[in-house]
Write a protein that holds these residues in place. Structure first.
Motif: not given
Length: 177
Positions: A102-119, A159-161
């Motif tokens: 999860v940490r690796l995915l969030l690092n990629f999605m937030f840090g590289e793909r510019r997403f703002h929020k994960c649910e 639900l988590f965010g």
């Protein structure tokens, strides 16, 4: 994490043989033949991520064994949101694979793909997954009562965010590039 490989079919087949593992990951599906599982793994291995939707294998660094899988879904580029799912096989639970994936995915999605929020949506009876999301810094945003049906009855979904800023505060990006 890595892409799914055709030879992963056997590990996925073992996961699918375990009804409890299937239910924790998603829901129980009809049995798939070995040939069907091989074909599925081959297709997944060749599939290119489209619109930031992907399926990844979670691998043990110690022995290269397939420990589980992770997917992204519910991609909304306009709002900057995405969801994910993670499932770790019984033999690998409790070793930190889900936390690291999860940490690796969030690092990629937030840090590289510019997403703002994960649910994330978690079965209310899955205490381990609820604890994982709290430990990672997700905020519980709600509960869908009697939302999913399986195992003969309806179940709640929690639900988590987490926003990119919340993630970065708890898990800073590397300072040296």
């Amino acid at each position: 994490m890595r892409g799914v490989e055709p030879e992963d079919w056997e590990a996925f087949h073992r996961f699918d043989d375990n009804t409890d593992e299937m239910r924790r990951a998603d829901r129980v599906h009809p049995p798939r033949s070995a040939a069907g599982q091989r074909e599925w793994a081959q297709k997944q291995a060749l599939k290119e991520p489209v619109d930031d939707r992907m399926m990844l294998a979670v691998e043990s660094l110690a022995d290269g064994a397939l420990a589980g899988m992770m997917t992204t879904s519910e991609i909304d580029h306009r709002a900057g949101r995405f969801s994910y799912g993670v499932a770790i096989g019984t033999g690998h639970k409790g070793r930190g694979y889900a936390t690291e994936a999860v940490r690796l995915l969030l690092n990629f999605m937030f840090g590289e793909r510019r997403f703002h929020k994960c649910e994330a949506s978690v079965w209310a009876f899955n205490d381990a997954s609820i604890a994982l999301h709290r430990k990672l810094g997700f905020t519980e945003e709600g509960r869908l009562r009697d939302h999913e049906f399986f195992a003969g009855r309806h179940h709640d979904v929690v639900l988590f965010g987490m926003t990119a800023a919340e993630f970065a505060a708890r898990h800073p990006y590397p300072s040296e590039i």
